[in-house]
Design an enzyme around this catalytic site. Structure first.
Site, PDB file in Angstrom:
ATOM      1  N   HIS A 179     -25.659  52.325 -45.771  1.00  0.00           N
ATOM      2  CA  HIS A 179     -26.657  51.329 -45.360  1.00  0.00           C
ATOM      3  C   HIS A 179     -26.273  50.756 -43.995  1.00  0.00           C
ATOM      4  O   HIS A 179     -25.749  49.641 -43.912  1.00  0.00           O
ATOM      5  CB  HIS A 179     -26.714  50.245 -46.437  1.00  0.00           C
ATOM      6  CG  HIS A 179     -27.665  49.120 -46.187  1.00  0.00           C
ATOM      7  ND1 HIS A 179     -28.719  49.191 -45.301  1.00  0.00           N
ATOM      8  CD2 HIS A 179     -27.730  47.865 -46.733  1.00  0.00           C
ATOM      9  CE1 HIS A 179     -29.372  48.044 -45.303  1.00  0.00           C
ATOM     10  NE2 HIS A 179     -28.790  47.229 -46.169  1.00  0.00           N
ATOM     11  N   CYS A 207     -34.777  44.900 -49.583  1.00  0.00           N
ATOM     12  CA  CYS A 207     -34.346  43.506 -49.692  1.00  0.00           C
ATOM     13  C   CYS A 207     -33.630  43.119 -48.408  1.00  0.00           C
ATOM     14  O   CYS A 207     -33.052  43.964 -47.719  1.00  0.00           O
ATOM     15  CB  CYS A 207     -33.456  43.287 -50.907  1.00  0.00           C
ATOM     16  SG  CYS A 207     -31.865  44.136 -50.854  1.00  0.00           S
ATOM     17  N   CYS A 240     -31.377  43.287 -42.835  1.00  0.00           N
ATOM     18  CA  CYS A 240     -31.449  44.637 -43.394  1.00  0.00           C
ATOM     19  C   CYS A 240     -32.751  45.361 -43.066  1.00  0.00           C
ATOM     20  O   CYS A 240     -32.824  46.586 -43.210  1.00  0.00           O
ATOM     21  CB  CYS A 240     -31.295  44.578 -44.915  1.00  0.00           C
ATOM     22  SG  CYS A 240     -29.901  43.586 -45.462  1.00  0.00           S
TER      23      CYS A 240
END
Length: 426
Positions: free
Chosen positions: A382, A412, A89
């Protein structure tokens, strides 16, 4: 940092929600469109870059080193190295940090760094039994051997394996990312109403930001049919507690609280920033919009990966002698509403701050008016490789708009990691 690392400019595409089919743009299309528009307005030519670094969590098989592919497509020339980084991520944030490292070592002066993913194009895969059957079929020579392989074939072999589900499953603990959010919801007593209220507010803030023109970093996209994509399209202006209450938990269907509506959306998008040394700023007459002051990466249990932001941001505060109120704005990537709420509650927990973060006591509550002021990934989406770059870029824009000085962008990371950057607006 040994020398100032300046952010000169940045741009991103609209974030386009995946709608159960491949989206209109490949990952390299997205990165090329945003990067080309960004470079076209600079005082230097694309071939004057020292390197191009692109984060991508899921490049397609024909764009494995997508950083090089995009650098060439943007007209940077064959002499400008282009390369790809991956930290799940935070791939886009890792690209920025890799640029910082090379600038600090004197190997680069002017770098284009960012992230991209086209998650709508994540592949469907064959199962292992199907692959083994294919291998047997290709090895069959005689008619009898081929007939025997046909008799062994089972229709169930054709059931596809959803690539993105495998990618979003932690191989160490065997949990989907959403299940790790459920872990935090249980640990910190986060209710379904807490999550849904957070999600509704994210949509409200994005709608307000769109109406006020606060997403000036967006470069519109145009597909091959001439359709224009000018804004993030995952926004639900009608989001309400009553509407979100109708959705069922997805990751723990019996006891869970995490739903698709209080999670980030699966999305396609790209984001870029231009980083420069002091020498490059002077040489090209550049006007920085901000600078990167500090970066931190942290590790923690994979099943609690959503707490990564507090583990990464806290050492930055300590190292720079800053308190909670010294930060004018915060960006915490909204992988899940539960995950962001858990971070906020961890910082208010005296025992957690002492024993896990090494702080003298609880950091305290972060003012909601300083956090994700224009909404976040629950409403925007995202695109895994791009989000880390997006939050750094938008944080700088928001600081300049509001007159703030310091901000922290944190994220995160699947696998039990966290990343954070301290930035100053100029």
């Amino acid at each position: 940092m040994n020398q100032p690392i300046y952010i000169i400019d940045g741009a991103r595409t609209p974030f386009l929600k995946a709608r159960n089919a491949p989206g209109p743009f490949a990952a390299s299309d997205l990165a090329t469109a945003a990067g080309s528009a960004l470079l076209a307005r600079q005082r230097f030519a694309p071939d004057q870059l020292d390197e191009v670094i692109l984060g991508c969590a899921a490049p397609s098989p024909d764009e494995v080193n997508i950083g090089r592919v995009v650098a060439l497509r943007m007209g940077c020339g064959i002499d400008v190295p282009g390369w790809t980084v991956m930290r799940n991520c935070a791939s886009g944030m890792q690209a920025i940090d890799s640029a910082i490292a090379n600038i600090e070592r004197g190997r680069s002066q002017l770098v284009l760094a960012g992230g991209v993913d086209a998650l709508s194009r994540a592949p469907l895969l064959y199962s292992d039994p199907m692959v083994r059957w294919f291998a047997g079929w290709m090895g069959a020579r005689s008619l009898g051997e081929k007939l025997a392989m046909i008799r062994r074939f089972k229709l169930g072999y054709l059931a596809p394996v959803i690539g993105i589900m495998k990618g979003l499953t932690d191989p160490i603990v065997g949990q989907l990312m959403g299940q790790t959010a459920e872990n935090l919801a249980f640990e910190f007593g986060i209710t379904r109403d807490d999550m849904d209220a957070f999600a509704v507010e994210s949509h409200r803030r994005v709608a307000a930001a769109q109406d006020a023109g606060h997403f000036g970093e967006i470069v519109p996209l145009i597909d091959k049919d001439g359709t224009v994509y000018g804004a993030d399209d995952g926004l639900r202006r009608d989001a309400s507690m009553a509407g979100l209450a109708k959705l069922k938990p997805f990751f723990d269907k019996k006891y869970g609280r995490v739903t698709p509506a209080n999670s980030s959306q699966i999305t396609d998008g790209a984001a870029w920033l231009i980083l420069a040394s002091e020498d490059a700023v002077q040489r090209h007459g550049l006007e920085p919009i901000g600078r990167i002051v500090d970066t931190e990466w942290a590790g923690l249990e994979p099943e609690r990966m959503g707490l990564g932001p507090v583990h990464a941001a806290s050492p930055i505060l300590v190292r720079n002698g800053l308190g909670r109120d010294d930060i004018d704005l915060w960006e915490i990537n909204e992988a899940f509403a539960a995950q962001v709420i858990a971070c906020l509650r961890a910082w208010q927990n005296d025992d957690y701050c002492r024993t896990r973060l090494g702080l003298p006591g609880a950091l305290g509550a972060i003012d909601p008016a300083k956090l994700n002021v224009d909404g976040g990934a629950v409403a925007l989406g995202h695109p895994v490789g791009a989000s880390g770059a997006r939050i750094v870029l938008h944080l700088l824009h928001a600081l300049r708009r509001t007159g703030g000085k310091r901000g922290i962008a944190s994220i995160c990371i699947g696998g039990g990691l966290g990343g954070a950057m301290l930035v100053e607006a100029l």
